[in-house]
Design a protein around this motif. Sequence first.
Motif, PDB file in Angstrom:
ATOM      1  N   ALA A 108       1.017  -1.403  -0.253  1.00  0.00           N
ATOM      2  CA  ALA A 108      -0.025  -0.503   0.054  1.00  0.00           C
ATOM      3  C   ALA A 108       1.270   1.479  -0.557  1.00  0.00           C
ATOM      4  CB  ALA A 108      -1.200   0.035   1.105  1.00  0.00           C
ATOM      5  N   GLU A 109       2.026   1.226   0.532  1.00  0.00           N
ATOM      6  CA  GLU A 109       2.448   2.795   1.196  1.00  0.00           C
ATOM      7  C   GLU A 109       3.546   2.497  -0.616  1.00  0.00           C
ATOM      8  OE1 GLU A 109       4.744   5.630   2.382  1.00  0.00           O
ATOM      9  OE2 GLU A 109       3.083   5.141   3.038  1.00  0.00           O
ATOM     10  N   CYS A 110       3.974   1.615  -1.223  1.00  0.00           N
ATOM     11  CA  CYS A 110       4.222   1.787  -2.779  1.00  0.00           C
ATOM     12  C   CYS A 110       3.710   2.402  -3.838  1.00  0.00           C
ATOM     13  CB  CYS A 110       4.580   0.483  -3.038  1.00  0.00           C
ATOM     14  SG  CYS A 110       5.246   0.139  -5.145  1.00  0.00           S
ATOM     15  N   VAL A 111       2.519   2.134  -3.639  1.00  0.00           N
ATOM     16  CA  VAL A 111       1.285   2.734  -4.270  1.00  0.00           C
ATOM     17  C   VAL A 111       1.552   4.466  -4.267  1.00  0.00           C
ATOM     18  CG1 VAL A 111      -1.282   3.279  -4.861  1.00  0.00           C
ATOM     19  CG2 VAL A 111      -0.151   1.075  -4.424  1.00  0.00           C
ATOM     20  N   ARG A 112       1.337   4.711  -3.114  1.00  0.00           N
ATOM     21  CA  ARG A 112       1.414   5.996  -2.616  1.00  0.00           C
ATOM     22  C   ARG A 112       2.607   6.747  -2.200  1.00  0.00           C
ATOM     23  NH1 ARG A 112      -1.981   4.051   2.005  1.00  0.00           N
ATOM     24  NH2 ARG A 112      -0.090   2.865   3.091  1.00  0.00           N
ATOM     25  N   LEU A 113       4.149   5.953  -2.832  1.00  0.00           N
ATOM     26  CA  LEU A 113       5.127   6.175  -2.727  1.00  0.00           C
ATOM     27  C   LEU A 113       5.002   6.275  -4.661  1.00  0.00           C
ATOM     28  CD1 LEU A 113       7.947   6.639  -2.590  1.00  0.00           C
ATOM     29  CD2 LEU A 113       8.145   4.145  -3.249  1.00  0.00           C
ATOM     30  N   LEU A 114       4.666   5.581  -5.393  1.00  0.00           N
ATOM     31  CA  LEU A 114       5.237   5.899  -6.549  1.00  0.00           C
ATOM     32  C   LEU A 114       3.628   7.413  -7.153  1.00  0.00           C
ATOM     33  CD1 LEU A 114       4.919   2.178  -7.956  1.00  0.00           C
ATOM     34  CD2 LEU A 114       6.967   3.937  -7.537  1.00  0.00           C
ATOM     35  N   ARG A 115       2.815   7.086  -6.681  1.00  0.00           N
ATOM     36  CA  ARG A 115       1.972   8.735  -7.117  1.00  0.00           C
ATOM     37  C   ARG A 115       2.972   9.744  -6.577  1.00  0.00           C
ATOM     38  NH1 ARG A 115      -3.222  11.042  -3.812  1.00  0.00           N
ATOM     39  NH2 ARG A 115      -3.881  11.963  -5.489  1.00  0.00           N
ATOM     40  N   ALA A 116       3.270  10.162  -5.152  1.00  0.00           N
ATOM     41  CA  ALA A 116       4.028  10.948  -4.758  1.00  0.00           C
ATOM     42  C   ALA A 116       5.036  11.610  -5.712  1.00  0.00           C
ATOM     43  CB  ALA A 116       4.542  11.038  -3.378  1.00  0.00           C
ATOM     44  N   GLU A 117       5.978  10.237  -6.370  1.00  0.00           N
ATOM     45  CA  GLU A 117       6.793  10.851  -7.217  1.00  0.00           C
ATOM     46  C   GLU A 117       5.973  10.391  -8.801  1.00  0.00           C
ATOM     47  OE1 GLU A 117      10.228  10.465  -6.160  1.00  0.00           O
ATOM     48  OE2 GLU A 117      10.227  10.131  -4.799  1.00  0.00           O
ATOM     49  N   GLU A 118       4.937  10.888  -8.707  1.00  0.00           N
ATOM     50  CA  GLU A 118       4.693  11.252 -10.047  1.00  0.00           C
ATOM     51  C   GLU A 118       4.830  10.164 -10.872  1.00  0.00           C
ATOM     52  OE1 GLU A 118       5.599  15.404 -11.461  1.00  0.00           O
ATOM     53  OE2 GLU A 118       4.673  16.030  -9.697  1.00  0.00           O
ATOM     54  N   VAL A 119       4.601   8.665 -10.788  1.00  0.00           N
ATOM     55  CA  VAL A 119       4.835   7.504 -11.330  1.00  0.00           C
ATOM     56  C   VAL A 119       3.588   6.794 -11.765  1.00  0.00           C
ATOM     57  CG1 VAL A 119       5.582   5.318 -11.439  1.00  0.00           C
ATOM     58  CG2 VAL A 119       7.580   7.666 -11.089  1.00  0.00           C
ATOM     59  N   TRP A 120       2.414   7.266 -12.521  1.00  0.00           N
ATOM     60  CA  TRP A 120       1.735   6.975 -12.369  1.00  0.00           C
ATOM     61  C   TRP A 120       1.166   5.058 -12.787  1.00  0.00           C
ATOM     62  CZ3 TRP A 120       0.991  10.803 -10.243  1.00  0.00           C
ATOM     63  CH2 TRP A 120       1.468  12.517 -11.202  1.00  0.00           C
ATOM     64  N   LEU A 121       2.188   4.338 -13.296  1.00  0.00           N
ATOM     65  CA  LEU A 121       1.800   3.090 -13.810  1.00  0.00           C
ATOM     66  C   LEU A 121       3.073   2.129 -12.868  1.00  0.00           C
ATOM     67  CD1 LEU A 121       1.708   3.362 -17.412  1.00  0.00           C
ATOM     68  CD2 LEU A 121      -0.795   4.024 -15.827  1.00  0.00           C
ATOM     69  N   SER A 122       2.007   0.928 -13.086  1.00  0.00           N
ATOM     70  CA  SER A 122       3.211   0.292 -12.307  1.00  0.00           C
ATOM     71  C   SER A 122       3.052  -1.855 -13.005  1.00  0.00           C
ATOM     72  CB  SER A 122       3.104  -0.307 -11.187  1.00  0.00           C
ATOM     73  OG  SER A 122       4.485  -1.012 -10.333  1.00  0.00           O
ATOM     74  N   SER A 123       4.014  -2.545 -12.329  1.00  0.00           N
ATOM     75  CA  SER A 123       4.240  -3.621 -13.743  1.00  0.00           C
ATOM     76  C   SER A 123       4.523  -4.217 -12.244  1.00  0.00           C
ATOM     77  CB  SER A 123       4.822  -3.704 -14.733  1.00  0.00           C
ATOM     78  OG  SER A 123       3.751  -2.741 -15.343  1.00  0.00           O
ATOM     79  N   LEU A 124       4.149  -5.707 -12.191  1.00  0.00           N
ATOM     80  CA  LEU A 124       5.125  -6.501 -11.552  1.00  0.00           C
ATOM     81  C   LEU A 124       4.729  -8.277 -12.075  1.00  0.00           C
ATOM     82  CD1 LEU A 124       2.882  -8.119  -9.370  1.00  0.00           C
ATOM     83  CD2 LEU A 124       3.119  -6.332  -7.853  1.00  0.00           C
ATOM     84  N   TRP A 125       5.814  -9.183 -11.419  1.00  0.00           N
ATOM     85  CA  TRP A 125       5.946 -10.114 -11.983  1.00  0.00           C
ATOM     86  C   TRP A 125       4.851 -10.967 -10.619  1.00  0.00           C
ATOM     87  CZ3 TRP A 125       5.670 -11.652 -16.935  1.00  0.00           C
ATOM     88  CH2 TRP A 125       6.629 -10.732 -17.712  1.00  0.00           C
ATOM     89  N   PRO A 126       3.778 -12.030 -10.147  1.00  0.00           N
ATOM     90  CA  PRO A 126       3.258 -12.112  -8.991  1.00  0.00           C
ATOM     91  C   PRO A 126       3.922 -13.423  -8.998  1.00  0.00           C
ATOM     92  CG  PRO A 126       1.887 -11.863 -11.109  1.00  0.00           C
ATOM     93  CD  PRO A 126       2.882 -11.379 -11.649  1.00  0.00           C
ATOM     94  N   PHE A 127       4.100 -13.424  -8.100  1.00  0.00           N
ATOM     95  CA  PHE A 127       3.901 -14.988  -6.772  1.00  0.00           C
ATOM     96  C   PHE A 127       2.151 -15.187  -6.622  1.00  0.00           C
ATOM     97  CE2 PHE A 127       3.037 -13.213  -2.990  1.00  0.00           C
ATOM     98  CZ  PHE A 127       2.561 -13.924  -2.257  1.00  0.00           C
ATOM     99  N   SER A 128       1.716 -14.548  -6.629  1.00  0.00           N
ATOM    100  CA  SER A 128      -0.081 -14.842  -6.721  1.00  0.00           C
ATOM    101  C   SER A 128      -0.616 -13.561  -7.228  1.00  0.00           C
ATOM    102  CB  SER A 128      -0.292 -15.366  -4.648  1.00  0.00           C
ATOM    103  OG  SER A 128      -1.715 -14.774  -4.305  1.00  0.00           O
ATOM    104  N   TYR A 129      -1.710 -13.574  -8.187  1.00  0.00           N
ATOM    105  CA  TYR A 129      -2.419 -12.945  -8.999  1.00  0.00           C
ATOM    106  C   TYR A 129      -3.426 -12.232  -7.831  1.00  0.00           C
ATOM    107  CZ  TYR A 129      -0.600 -14.200 -13.486  1.00  0.00           C
ATOM    108  OH  TYR A 129       0.515 -14.214 -14.345  1.00  0.00           O
ATOM    109  N   ALA A 130      -3.928 -13.376  -6.858  1.00  0.00           N
ATOM    110  CA  ALA A 130      -4.971 -12.810  -6.114  1.00  0.00           C
ATOM    111  C   ALA A 130      -4.640 -11.656  -4.992  1.00  0.00           C
ATOM    112  CB  ALA A 130      -5.761 -14.341  -5.316  1.00  0.00           C
ATOM    113  N   TYR A 131      -3.250 -12.462  -4.298  1.00  0.00           N
ATOM    114  CA  TYR A 131      -1.996 -10.958  -3.078  1.00  0.00           C
ATOM    115  C   TYR A 131      -2.412  -9.693  -3.283  1.00  0.00           C
ATOM    116  CZ  TYR A 131       1.061  -9.791  -0.012  1.00  0.00           C
ATOM    117  OH  TYR A 131       1.464  -8.691   1.224  1.00  0.00           O
ATOM    118  N   TYR A 132      -1.397  -9.586  -5.262  1.00  0.00           N
ATOM    119  CA  TYR A 132      -1.518  -8.298  -5.865  1.00  0.00           C
ATOM    120  C   TYR A 132      -2.836  -7.098  -6.007  1.00  0.00           C
ATOM    121  CZ  TYR A 132       3.521  -9.254  -4.802  1.00  0.00           C
ATOM    122  OH  TYR A 132       4.575  -9.956  -4.426  1.00  0.00           O
TER     123      TYR A 132
END
Length: 405
Positions: A108-132
């Motif tokens: 959750a903090e990662c999302v807030r961090l990226l928004r504060a840094e004016e980064v509007w998108l993010s991608s990741l390779w998940p170990f679990s789709y449900a978790y993320y």
Amino acid sequence: MVGTGQGGSAMIVRNPTEGEVERAIEVASIAFPNVTREQWVESFSMIAEVFGRRFILVVEDEGVIVSTLVCQPRPVYIFGSPVPHASTGAVATVPEARCRGCAGAMMAECVRLLRAEEVWLSSLWPFSYAYYRKFGWEIGAETRCYSAPGKVFSELGDAGKTRPAVEADLAQVKAIYDDWAKGFNCLTQRNDVWWERVIPIRLLAEPNLIVHETGGRIDGYAAYKTDRESKSVHVQEIVFFDAAHRRDMLAFLGKAEPEGTVSFDAPLDDLFLQEMPNPRLANATLSSSFQFRVTDPPRAMEALGVDETVSGRVSFAISDPVFEEGWRFGIEVDYGAVTLTKPDPKRTLEMDVTTFARLYSGYLTAFDAWELGKLEVGGGALDALLTACDVFSPLTPYRSALEPG
């Protein structure tokens, strides 16, 4: 951010100090023992040096760092134009601190961090789709995977038009990649630092990059890994503009391991089986790929490139598990130019942020989302739905195995 763990202990999500990066490396090494410590040292050191420690997060629980993650900011192409983006990865928690909510607070903090840094998108390779998904990431694409015995691929093309790359080829490889990447959604706009520090290509260490030539000019390449024990070759990224050139490169790899297996991934709309004389000789599978997140939908829409023939108005009401107030805004598109407006209740599309992520990546059209029950049309304004279909990129979303996350 200060929070409370499930056991009632004080939990702090923050950036590490310079001296704490070593502990973050240790946490990642413990959580992912299949990756060598040397690789984690190289990765964390590169991120701290190139992007800054503000793109590393840790969780301190009862005075001890128990979780970590990293982000690597760099734009991705959406409809041929770069949009601010960061990959998110190395989400790690030591075993004794799991199931306490540490990783969740960090995401959750990662999302807030990226928004504060004016980064509007993010991608990741998940170990679990449900978790993320709980934190707003959603499947952003599907990927095809093809595999066949090397001797099958060896007969598909002219291997003589392909050769191992040398360091002098890299400038042409970079240019070819950039032209190719603009034809999809979600591939990174790679600069020189990205190629030199992020992409795991070591041209002089081992021959894991080949190039295709026509008339002495490079017009395609493939990056790959070889498992000597199983005699298998997995192509991590194969770039071409003529289907015959891909077949030539696969023929080269097939001849290198005729008794082994050659495999490669491709975008969802790939037509490789239709190129094969006998498609039954190859295995083809379809699987979910990376997960995708929009950290600030209004700003992401402002950054979106839209076809210059498109005009119209549409509003959005988006729920978000991290930003509980959600997002309500409108856009007006005038021949491809997007302007934010006040929301119009009669032209509003209602959805959660995971559905919005699928629309933005190009994985799902607005009409398909509506038919699947993932989107509601406020006021019954179906013309707003059709406008949304035109606004979001029609290109296929894809991220190769060389992309971090």
